[in-house]
Motif scaffolding. Structure first.
Motif, PDB file in Angstrom:
ATOM      1  N   UNK A  54     -85.034 -33.757  18.015  1.00  0.00           N
ATOM      2  CA  UNK A  54     -85.978 -32.649  17.857  1.00  0.00           C
ATOM      3  C   UNK A  54     -87.265 -33.128  17.186  1.00  0.00           C
ATOM      4  N   UNK A  55     -88.381 -32.610  17.641  1.00  0.00           N
ATOM      5  CA  UNK A  55     -89.671 -32.995  17.057  1.00  0.00           C
ATOM      6  C   UNK A  55     -89.723 -32.665  15.568  1.00  0.00           C
ATOM      7  N   UNK A  56     -89.070 -31.576  15.198  1.00  0.00           N
ATOM      8  CA  UNK A  56     -89.072 -31.162  13.793  1.00  0.00           C
ATOM      9  C   UNK A  56     -88.345 -32.153  12.889  1.00  0.00           C
ATOM     10  N   UNK A  57     -87.487 -32.998  13.477  1.00  0.00           N
ATOM     11  CA  UNK A  57     -86.742 -33.979  12.682  1.00  0.00           C
ATOM     12  C   UNK A  57     -87.512 -35.272  12.447  1.00  0.00           C
ATOM     13  N   UNK A  58     -88.633 -35.454  13.147  1.00  0.00           N
ATOM     14  CA  UNK A  58     -89.328 -36.731  13.063  1.00  0.00           C
ATOM     15  C   UNK A  58     -89.838 -37.057  11.652  1.00  0.00           C
ATOM     16  N   UNK A  59     -90.394 -36.103  10.892  1.00  0.00           N
ATOM     17  CA  UNK A  59     -90.821 -36.462   9.529  1.00  0.00           C
ATOM     18  C   UNK A  59     -89.684 -36.978   8.662  1.00  0.00           C
ATOM     19  N   UNK A  60     -88.507 -36.361   8.762  1.00  0.00           N
ATOM     20  CA  UNK A  60     -87.357 -36.823   7.972  1.00  0.00           C
ATOM     21  C   UNK A  60     -86.910 -38.212   8.425  1.00  0.00           C
TER      22      UNK A  60
ATOM     23  N   UNK B 245     -96.663 -49.135   5.178  1.00  0.00           N
ATOM     24  CA  UNK B 245     -96.684 -48.710   3.782  1.00  0.00           C
ATOM     25  C   UNK B 245     -96.508 -47.211   3.592  1.00  0.00           C
ATOM     26  N   UNK B 246     -96.480 -46.458   4.683  1.00  0.00           N
ATOM     27  CA  UNK B 246     -96.350 -45.009   4.553  1.00  0.00           C
ATOM     28  C   UNK B 246     -95.499 -44.440   5.680  1.00  0.00           C
ATOM     29  N   UNK B 247     -94.854 -43.323   5.389  1.00  0.00           N
ATOM     30  CA  UNK B 247     -94.057 -42.647   6.409  1.00  0.00           C
ATOM     31  C   UNK B 247     -94.936 -42.134   7.540  1.00  0.00           C
ATOM     32  N   UNK B 248     -96.224 -41.921   7.273  1.00  0.00           N
ATOM     33  CA  UNK B 248     -97.128 -41.474   8.327  1.00  0.00           C
ATOM     34  C   UNK B 248     -97.184 -42.500   9.463  1.00  0.00           C
ATOM     35  N   UNK B 249     -97.089 -43.782   9.128  1.00  0.00           N
ATOM     36  CA  UNK B 249     -97.121 -44.814  10.160  1.00  0.00           C
ATOM     37  C   UNK B 249     -95.864 -44.776  11.027  1.00  0.00           C
ATOM     38  N   UNK B 250     -94.693 -44.680  10.390  1.00  0.00           N
ATOM     39  CA  UNK B 250     -93.463 -44.629  11.174  1.00  0.00           C
ATOM     40  C   UNK B 250     -93.399 -43.328  11.984  1.00  0.00           C
ATOM     41  N   UNK B 251     -93.914 -42.229  11.409  1.00  0.00           N
ATOM     42  CA  UNK B 251     -93.906 -40.976  12.149  1.00  0.00           C
ATOM     43  C   UNK B 251     -94.833 -41.061  13.364  1.00  0.00           C
TER      44      UNK B 251
ATOM     45  N   UNK C  84     -95.336 -43.653  15.231  1.00  0.00           N
ATOM     46  CA  UNK C  84     -94.615 -44.353  16.293  1.00  0.00           C
ATOM     47  C   UNK C  84     -93.560 -43.443  16.904  1.00  0.00           C
ATOM     48  N   UNK C  85     -92.835 -42.701  16.070  1.00  0.00           N
ATOM     49  CA  UNK C  85     -91.863 -41.749  16.583  1.00  0.00           C
ATOM     50  C   UNK C  85     -92.535 -40.692  17.475  1.00  0.00           C
ATOM     51  N   UNK C  86     -93.684 -40.195  17.037  1.00  0.00           N
ATOM     52  CA  UNK C  86     -94.390 -39.176  17.820  1.00  0.00           C
ATOM     53  C   UNK C  86     -94.821 -39.725  19.175  1.00  0.00           C
TER      54      UNK C  86
END
Length: 382
Positions: free
Chosen positions: A344-350, A369-375, A377-379
């Motif tokens: 689910x898209x809503x799970x990507x931040x977690x 260095x930040x979850x924004x970067x991994x998110x 790639x997931x997005x």
């Protein structure tokens, strides 16, 4: 690559069609008398466990044939109880990454149970008390590496914990392409892409060395050449043999070169979101390559050339490499979006927050260095 640090493992590798018949002789040469087999239910039903028992004779004293994907901790404990009860001297993993990972987990746990001390190697050359024997039937690569993953509950959530330890590198690995002939097309495709991902990450790993790079690039050539035919015609022994050779080269490369962002993301998708590891590889690999492209363009250009591509400069070739991998994944019929496998898209931040904590992600050649970067790639993969 002006500086590198390379430690080789003491391993025997037997490769070739029909090689399984050599297992008894090889085990006897090591002197192991009491073996535990870790494998999956399908091989029990297909008679492969009985075949191994006939080859090994009385040396096979116990079997745990219920291994599930991602190596649940409760299964490690059940297999460990068998190993303790039967005074096991070595542990066989027969199958893909999960059975071989189970064998590795049991090996370390058994040593700790017997010695009362942590079993972790202090030096890369430390030897195990209960060695691992690996017989791969997929292209996942665990059979050459000091790495395995176990899924445990962390704060009430399943979390795949990756362990790296020299002691669990299999002492004996037996590659028999005939054991892969019955591998279904999707498993062939997904574990083949897993092997390709090992090659890609080895080529630009922060701990790459001349041998890992040479093996990885040769692996890229073998895998991309043979994988489509092995998926389309699983009975083609020549294609199966070349693909297994490519998987061996990939595993040998990643054994001494640390994984990065790609596998860190895949471990989170597997351990937390329940996505099979090979499927996660197929979805994430092109996106991880694109994320890293500006930092490792020369290395990805080498990957492109290993696939037979040509371009005007490294940046162009790096882009071609990612695009060609994406096209290959589509050609062999694997899912290409996270939404198509129930994420689910809503799970990507977690998931992005969990990925940031991964040691593999922290070893990425382009700093994360930040979850924004991994998110991000997931997005891109969603």
């Amino acid at each position: 690559m002006a500086n590198f640090n390379y430690t080789t493992a003491a391993q025997q590798v037997i490769f070739g069609a029909g090689a399984l018949a050599q297992l008894g002789e090889a085990v006897a040469a090591f002197g192991w008398q009491r073996l535990l087999l870790c494998t999956i239910p399908r091989f029990q039903a297909a008679g492969l466990v009985e075949r191994l028992a006939n080859i090994l004779g009385g040396r096979l004293v116990a079997s745990y044939a219920q291994v599930q994907p991602h190596v649940p901790q409760e299964q490690v404990e059940a297999a460990l109880a068998l190993a303790v009860g039967h005074r096991v001297e070595a542990v066989i993993g027969l199958g893909g990454g999960s059975p071989i990972g189970m064998a590795k987990a049991v090996s370390l746990a058994l040593e700790e149970q017997r010695t009362g001390q942590p079993a972790r190697a202090r030096f890369p050359t430390d030897q195990p008390l209960a060695p691992v024997i690996a017989i791969p039937t997929t292209y996942a690569g665990s059979e050459m590496t000091p790495i395995y993953g176990v899924t445990r509950l962390v704060d009430g959530q399943p979390h795949k914990v990756t362990v790296t330890d020299a002691k669990v590198t299999p002492k004996l690995t037996l590659y028999d392409p005939e054991l892969t002939l019955a591998l279904p097309p999707q498993m062939t495709a997904s574990s083949g892409i897993n092997a390709l991902a090992h090659c890609v990450e080895a080529v630009y790993s922060v701990t790459r060395n001349p041998l890992s790079t040479a093996a990885a690039l040769q692996g890229v050539s073998a895998i991309t050449r043979s994988l489509p035919e092995a998926v389309a015609n699983g009975g083609n022994l020549a294609a199966r043999t070349e693909l297994l050779l490519g998987a061996y080269l990939a595993a040998a490369a990643i054994a001494t070169a640390k994984i990065g962002l790609h596998h860190g993301l895949c471990h989170v998708l597997g351990g937390t979101a329940g996505v099979p590891h090979g499927i996660a590889n197929g979805i994430m690999l092109p996106h991880a390559m694109r994320f890293n492209a500006d930092a490792v363009a020369p290395e990805l250009a080498a990957v492109a050339r290993a696939m037979g591509l040509a371009g005007n400069n490294d940046a162009e070739l790096a882009g071609q490499a990612a695009q060609t991998v994406a096209e290959l994944i589509g050609r062999i019929g694997l899912p290409q979006r996270l939404r198509d496998v129930g994420v689910a898209k809503a799970d990507l931040p977690r998931l992005a927050q969990l990925a940031l904590k991964s040691q593999a992600v922290q070893n990425n050649p382009k700093p994360v260095t930040s979850a924004a970067q991994t998110e991000t790639v997931f997005l891109a993969a969603w």
